[in-house]
Design a protein around this motif. Structure first.
Motif, PDB file in Angstrom:
ATOM      1  N   LEU A   1       0.827  -1.210   0.000  1.00 36.56           N
ATOM      2  CA  LEU A   1       0.000   0.000   0.000  1.00 36.56           C
ATOM      3  C   LEU A   1       0.861   1.261   0.000  1.00 36.56           C
ATOM      4  N   ILE A   2       1.824   1.351   0.941  1.00 34.77           N
ATOM      5  CA  ILE A   2       2.639   2.569   1.085  1.00 34.77           C
ATOM      6  C   ILE A   2       3.711   2.649   0.000  1.00 34.77           C
ATOM      7  N   ALA A   3       4.526   1.597  -0.104  1.00 38.70           N
ATOM      8  CA  ALA A   3       5.638   1.621  -1.070  1.00 38.70           C
ATOM      9  C   ALA A   3       5.140   1.467  -2.503  1.00 38.70           C
TER      10      ALA A   3
ATOM     11  N   ILE B   1      -6.906   8.384   5.422  1.00 34.21           N
ATOM     12  CA  ILE B   1      -7.327   7.030   5.038  1.00 34.21           C
ATOM     13  C   ILE B   1      -6.116   6.104   5.007  1.00 34.21           C
ATOM     14  N   ILE B   2      -5.021   6.564   4.414  1.00 36.55           N
ATOM     15  CA  ILE B   2      -3.825   5.730   4.274  1.00 36.55           C
ATOM     16  C   ILE B   2      -3.103   5.534   5.604  1.00 36.55           C
ATOM     17  N   PHE B   3      -2.789   6.636   6.283  1.00 39.38           N
ATOM     18  CA  PHE B   3      -1.905   6.557   7.452  1.00 39.38           C
ATOM     19  C   PHE B   3      -2.627   6.240   8.762  1.00 39.38           C
ATOM     20  N   ARG B   4      -3.814   6.774   8.978  1.00 39.69           N
ATOM     21  CA  ARG B   4      -4.534   6.509  10.220  1.00 39.69           C
ATOM     22  C   ARG B   4      -5.705   5.537  10.037  1.00 39.69           C
ATOM     23  N   GLY B   5      -6.168   5.362   8.792  1.00 38.13           N
ATOM     24  CA  GLY B   5      -7.275   4.451   8.553  1.00 38.13           C
ATOM     25  C   GLY B   5      -6.824   3.020   8.337  1.00 38.13           C
ATOM     26  N   ILE B   6      -5.701   2.831   7.627  1.00 35.00           N
ATOM     27  CA  ILE B   6      -5.198   1.496   7.304  1.00 35.00           C
ATOM     28  C   ILE B   6      -3.921   1.159   8.071  1.00 35.00           C
TER      29      ILE B   6
ATOM     30  N   ALA C   1       3.490   7.722  12.497  1.00 34.18           N
ATOM     31  CA  ALA C   1       3.825   9.150  12.461  1.00 34.18           C
ATOM     32  C   ALA C   1       5.152   9.379  11.749  1.00 34.18           C
ATOM     33  N   PHE C   2       6.112   8.467  11.967  1.00 37.80           N
ATOM     34  CA  PHE C   2       7.419   8.587  11.321  1.00 37.80           C
ATOM     35  C   PHE C   2       7.288   8.409   9.804  1.00 37.80           C
ATOM     36  N   ILE C   3       6.521   7.399   9.390  1.00 41.62           N
ATOM     37  CA  ILE C   3       6.330   7.160   7.955  1.00 41.62           C
ATOM     38  C   ILE C   3       5.570   8.332   7.326  1.00 41.62           C
ATOM     39  N   PHE C   4       4.601   8.875   8.049  1.00 41.87           N
ATOM     40  CA  PHE C   4       3.837  10.047   7.597  1.00 41.87           C
ATOM     41  C   PHE C   4       4.766  11.235   7.371  1.00 41.87           C
ATOM     42  N   ALA C   5       5.667  11.484   8.321  1.00 48.08           N
ATOM     43  CA  ALA C   5       6.613  12.606   8.201  1.00 48.08           C
ATOM     44  C   ALA C   5       7.596  12.367   7.067  1.00 48.08           C
ATOM     45  N   LEU C   6       8.070  11.129   6.951  1.00 49.44           N
ATOM     46  CA  LEU C   6       9.039  10.769   5.914  1.00 49.44           C
ATOM     47  C   LEU C   6       8.431  10.929   4.521  1.00 49.44           C
TER      48      LEU C   6
ATOM     49  N   ILE D   1       1.969  12.177  15.369  1.00 49.95           N
ATOM     50  CA  ILE D   1       1.656  11.575  16.672  1.00 49.95           C
ATOM     51  C   ILE D   1       0.312  12.111  17.177  1.00 49.95           C
ATOM     52  N   GLY D   2       0.110  13.417  17.051  1.00 56.05           N
ATOM     53  CA  GLY D   2      -1.153  14.019  17.477  1.00 56.05           C
ATOM     54  C   GLY D   2      -2.338  13.469  16.702  1.00 56.05           C
ATOM     55  N   LEU D   3      -2.169  13.311  15.389  1.00 58.79           N
ATOM     56  CA  LEU D   3      -3.241  12.758  14.554  1.00 58.79           C
ATOM     57  C   LEU D   3      -3.545  11.318  14.946  1.00 58.79           C
ATOM     58  N   GLY D   4      -2.494  10.542  15.249  1.00 60.46           N
ATOM     59  CA  GLY D   4      -2.683   9.152  15.669  1.00 60.46           C
ATOM     60  C   GLY D   4      -3.397   9.057  17.004  1.00 60.46           C
ATOM     61  N   ILE D   5      -3.012   9.898  17.949  1.00 59.78           N
ATOM     62  CA  ILE D   5      -3.664   9.905  19.270  1.00 59.78           C
ATOM     63  C   ILE D   5      -5.136  10.285  19.129  1.00 59.78           C
ATOM     64  N   THR D   6      -5.410  11.312  18.325  1.00 58.45           N
ATOM     65  CA  THR D   6      -6.796  11.745  18.111  1.00 58.45           C
ATOM     66  C   THR D   6      -7.623  10.633  17.476  1.00 58.45           C
ATOM     67  N   ARG D   7      -7.031   9.940  16.498  1.00 59.84           N
ATOM     68  CA  ARG D   7      -7.731   8.840  15.819  1.00 59.84           C
ATOM     69  C   ARG D   7      -8.134   7.750  16.813  1.00 59.84           C
ATOM     70  N   ILE D   8      -7.216   7.376  17.691  1.00 63.47           N
ATOM     71  CA  ILE D   8      -7.499   6.271  18.613  1.00 63.47           C
ATOM     72  C   ILE D   8      -8.294   6.733  19.840  1.00 63.47           C
TER      73      ILE D   8
END
Length: 453
Positions: free
Chosen positions: A227-229, A373-378, A397-402, A418-425
């Motif tokens: 999906l990512i690569a 959808i990609i980073f926090r959904g899947i 979060a690291f892959i998102f930044a990269l 990290i903030g987006l991930g915390i909010t999602r969960i």
């Protein structure tokens, strides 16, 4: 078992995708070092607005909003940069605001300018330098009325009245801009800091963080690699632009450069999103035997809508102080950071309203929805299942930044991720992280829009 019953063809595709992604991201990060930082332009634009607002700032507020003379500040900033590295407009501003009395300087500089109007100005400044009493007709500078700050500088240099253009009404608008530019981030940081302290206090008191149940698709890490690569990078960032750029160039030959540029970004993002979203569609369909839009596979949890929106706003407010703190630390540790997103400079210097609408749509709607959808959904739920929630948030979060391919912006983007991930969960709603992401991009866009003079 993290990997089970993986076909050789899947492993081969994943391996090839990782290799291509390594070279693409490595080159992208390296290229980011050669991109100038937009921070310099933002600072200069703010000083330009401050200068144009001077006549409307109440006397008792001037010491708060204007600490040093804006023109002197601009000249000092431009003097700290090599003259050859400046844009033609900034070269001209530096010449106008500096006390250069050697006519030879203007002759040598004039040859380096491509803009005929700027060359004309250099000649006028040279005449002024040779004869201080030289005073051309104000009509001479009508060509530059489209750039109010430059026109204002010329009025100071050649001693003519610019009040017909820099009106009291215009100056008042500039003052309102300065108010917004200075106060909106300040209030956001204040409210966000209070919210962060409240959440920290509640967490300490309860001795736990209120994670919601994470629903994840029955996908493996190899699916995340594809999906990512494979989807996001190889098909989205490498293959798709070949079609989107060609399409826009085919239909944009007779439109302005600004609009053409915005169309390339808009359609570029649409085309980039199609392959990874297509892979998500295929992955869901292969797991369920069908794809039904009514089913909330990614835990968007739109309802109750009020709760989802409020959680997104809270997440945005809470993370702002931390992202800005990291940015401040980075700026203090590293001078002249390079690698700003090129989109920021495009927004900052854009004067076409249709272009603005397309860029606004891209940054505040398309980008947040697609990336969440990609980073926090899947990605995040799959990583959380395999490595735990905390590790899942950090890795995603690291892959998102990269993935944003900017070394200079990686630390702040990592904190934002990290903030987006915390909010999602914490909210149990992907829609909340979409709202949060949209608000973050929207505030950045608003700030750049206000900085236009």
């Amino acid at each position: 078992m993290i990997f089970k019953n993986i076909s050789k063809s899947k492993l081969t595709l994943a391996f090839i995708s990782i290799v291509i992604t390594f070279f693409v991201w490595q080159q992208g990060l390296r290229d980011s070092l050669n991109r100038p930082s937009v921070t310099f332009d933002i600072s200069q634009k703010e000083q330009e607005i401050a200068e144009l607002s001077l006549q409307s700032i109440p006397v008792n507020l001037k010491k708060i909003f204007i600490i040093n003379d804006p023109v002197d500040q601009i000249n000092k900033s431009l003097s700290d940069v090599s003259f050859e590295e400046l844009t033609e407009r900034n070269k001209l501003i530096r010449i106008i605001t500096s006390e250069l009395n050697d006519p030879k300087i203007y002759k040598n500089i004039s040859k380096d300018f491509e803009n005929k109007n700027f060359k004309f100005l250099i000649d006028e400044i040279e005449k002024k330098s040779n004869n201080n009493s030289y005073k051309p007709s104000p009509d001479t500078f009508d060509l530059f009325k489209g750039d109010r700050f430059l026109y204002h500088l010329l009025s100071r240099k050649f001693d003519f009245d610019d009040s017909a253009l820099i009106t009291k009404s215009f100056s008042s608008k500039m003052f309102l801009k300065i108010l917004a530019i200075r106060l909106i981030p300040l209030f956001t940081i204040l409210i966000g800091s209070i919210l962060a302290l409240k959440i920290l206090w509640t967490t300490i008191a309860l001795k736990k963080f209120g994670w919601k149940e994470i629903k994840y698709l029955d996908l493996e890490l190899i699916d995340m690699v594809l999906l990512i690569a494979g989807g996001f990078v190889v098909l989205g960032e490498v293959v798709s632009p070949l079609f989107s750029i060609s399409l826009v160039e085919l239909f944009s030959r007779n439109i302005s450069n600004e609009l053409s540029q915005s169309l390339k970004i808009f359609f570029g993002y649409l085309f980039m999103a199609i392959p990874p979203l297509g892979i998500v569609y295929y992955q869901i369909k292969s797991l369920n035997g069908e794809f039904n839009f009514k089913k909330d596979y990614l835990q968007f949890n739109f309802l109750p809508i009020k709760y989802a929106i409020i959680q997104g706003i809270k997440g945005w407010l809470t993370i702002v102080p931390f992202v800005l703190l990291i940015s401040l630390i980075m700026n203090s540790l590293i001078d002249n950071q390079n690698g700003s997103n090129p989109l920021l400079e495009i927004v900052l210097n854009n004067n076409n309203y249709l272009s603005f609408f397309l860029l606004f749509l891209t940054t505040t709607l398309l980008a947040p929805l697609f990336e969440e959808i990609i980073f926090r959904g899947i990605l995040l739920p799959t990583l959380s299942r395999n490595f735990g929630v905390i590790s899942g948030i950090i890795i995603s979060a690291f892959i998102f930044a990269l993935a944003h391919l900017s070394l200079g912006e990686m630390p702040p983007l990592f904190v934002l991720g990290i903030g987006l991930g915390i909010t999602r969960i914490a909210s149990g709603s992907l829609f909340s992280s979409v709202i949060m992401h949209s608000l973050w991009n929207g505030l950045t866009f608003l700030n750049l829009f206000l900085l236009r003079t």
